[in-house]
Design a protein around this motif. Structure first.
Motif, PDB file in Angstrom:
ATOM      1  N   UNK A  13       0.913  -0.985   0.325  1.00  7.95           N
ATOM      2  CA  UNK A  13       0.163  -0.330   0.004  1.00  7.95           C
ATOM      3  C   UNK A  13       0.829   1.381  -0.412  1.00  7.95           C
ATOM      4  N   UNK A  14       1.779   1.603   0.740  1.00  7.44           N
ATOM      5  CA  UNK A  14       2.742   2.943   0.501  1.00  7.44           C
ATOM      6  C   UNK A  14       3.620   2.986  -0.546  1.00  7.44           C
ATOM      7  N   UNK A  56     -13.406   3.310   7.589  1.00  4.85           N
ATOM      8  CA  UNK A  56     -13.033   4.371   8.778  1.00  4.85           C
ATOM      9  C   UNK A  56     -11.175   4.221   8.930  1.00  4.85           C
ATOM     10  N   UNK A  57     -10.918   3.227   9.284  1.00  6.73           N
ATOM     11  CA  UNK A  57      -9.702   3.472  10.089  1.00  6.73           C
ATOM     12  C   UNK A  57      -8.773   3.284   8.696  1.00  6.73           C
ATOM     13  N   UNK A  58      -9.266   2.606   7.853  1.00  8.65           N
ATOM     14  CA  UNK A  58      -8.432   2.017   6.868  1.00  8.65           C
ATOM     15  C   UNK A  58      -7.914   3.778   6.273  1.00  8.65           C
ATOM     16  N   UNK A  59      -8.908   4.837   5.971  1.00  8.27           N
ATOM     17  CA  UNK A  59      -9.317   6.113   5.823  1.00  8.27           C
ATOM     18  C   UNK A  59      -8.672   6.945   6.770  1.00  8.27           C
ATOM     19  N   UNK A  60      -8.151   6.866   7.077  1.00  8.01           N
ATOM     20  CA  UNK A  60      -7.840   7.388   8.390  1.00  8.01           C
ATOM     21  C   UNK A  60      -6.641   7.492   7.946  1.00  8.01           C
ATOM     22  N   UNK A  61      -6.273   6.219   7.812  1.00  4.27           N
ATOM     23  CA  UNK A  61      -4.384   5.333   7.813  1.00  4.27           C
ATOM     24  C   UNK A  61      -3.882   6.167   6.715  1.00  4.27           C
ATOM     25  N   UNK A  62      -4.968   6.411   5.688  1.00  8.19           N
ATOM     26  CA  UNK A  62      -4.541   6.038   4.375  1.00  8.19           C
ATOM     27  C   UNK A  62      -3.877   7.962   4.078  1.00  8.19           C
ATOM     28  N   UNK A  63      -5.010   8.532   4.410  1.00 17.05           N
ATOM     29  CA  UNK A  63      -5.335   9.627   4.917  1.00 17.05           C
ATOM     30  C   UNK A  63      -4.164  10.784   5.847  1.00 17.05           C
ATOM     31  N   UNK A  65      -1.551   9.904   5.114  1.00 13.14           N
ATOM     32  CA  UNK A  65       0.628  10.124   3.813  1.00 13.14           C
ATOM     33  C   UNK A  65      -0.298  11.002   2.994  1.00 13.14           C
ATOM     34  N   UNK A  66      -1.586  10.973   2.455  1.00 12.15           N
ATOM     35  CA  UNK A  66      -2.042  11.102   1.300  1.00 12.15           C
ATOM     36  C   UNK A  66      -2.610  12.152   1.117  1.00 12.15           C
ATOM     37  N   UNK A 140     -13.398   7.482  -3.726  1.00 13.07           N
ATOM     38  CA  UNK A 140     -12.602   7.264  -3.802  1.00 13.07           C
ATOM     39  C   UNK A 140     -12.088   8.645  -3.752  1.00 13.07           C
ATOM     40  N   UNK A 141     -10.453   8.583  -4.062  1.00 13.15           N
ATOM     41  CA  UNK A 141      -9.887   9.163  -3.397  1.00 13.15           C
ATOM     42  C   UNK A 141      -8.682  10.490  -4.698  1.00 13.15           C
ATOM     43  N   UNK A 142      -8.724  11.916  -5.036  1.00 11.92           N
ATOM     44  CA  UNK A 142      -7.940  11.930  -5.891  1.00 11.92           C
ATOM     45  C   UNK A 142      -6.745  12.591  -5.311  1.00 11.92           C
ATOM     46  N   UNK A 143      -5.716  12.263  -6.098  1.00  9.69           N
ATOM     47  CA  UNK A 143      -4.161  12.337  -5.238  1.00  9.69           C
ATOM     48  C   UNK A 143      -3.840  14.188  -5.334  1.00  9.69           C
ATOM     49  N   UNK A 144      -3.544  15.117  -4.432  1.00  9.83           N
ATOM     50  CA  UNK A 144      -3.033  15.718  -4.560  1.00  9.83           C
ATOM     51  C   UNK A 144      -2.051  15.675  -4.869  1.00  9.83           C
TER      52      UNK A 144
END
Length: 151
Positions: A13-14, A56-63, A65-66, A140-144
């Protein structure tokens, strides 16, 4: 383990999050989403997983760093409920709280019709399937971008 990085973010994932560029889409999917077949059509071409956790836990971890894309209105999207597009179930409310927390402000998700969501997912960089068992736990999340350090 790495200091300051959620242990939910495994090496695959990273690597994917790091490889993505500005404007690339990331899909976070629940256990009912056709993740493997859709993931095979993405840029990465294979499914990634963050098992045994809620969306929610996955999104918290992803966001953590993302960065989300500040140049578009659809940087954060949720799959809308068939027949009830304005309804926002608990799983989506929980993810909305994590988005707002990560961004430090209200950042409303757009609603994406189910089949339009599948099409967006096929065009994404990658799909990460979570352990979320509740329906409509798909996002869905678009990277900035991350601005340069001020000197």
């Amino acid at each position: 383990m790495l200091k300051g990085i959620s242990p939910l973010l495994n090496a695959e994932v990273l690597q994917a999050l790091r490889a993505m560029g500005h404007g690339d889409d990331l899909i976070v999917a629940d256990t009912n989403f056709p993740s493997d077949s859709i993931a095979r059509q993405t840029r990465l071409g294979k499914l990634l997983r963050i098992d045994n956790v809620t969306a929610a836990d996955a999104v918290a971890a992803i966001l953590s760093v993302y960065p989300l894309d500040t140049f578009v209105d659809d940087a954060a999207g949720r799959m809308e409920i068939v027949g009830a597009p304005k309804e926002v179930p608990a799983v989506q409310q929980e993810v909305q709280k994590e988005i707002d927390k990560a961004e430090g402000k209200s950042w409303p998700m757009i609603s994406v019709e189910r089949y339009a969501f599948y099409e967006r997912a096929k065009q994404a960089y990658c799909v990460i399937q979570t352990g979320e068992r509740r329906f409509y736990g798909c996002f869905a999340f678009r990277k900035g971008v991350i601005p340069p350090d001020a000197k």
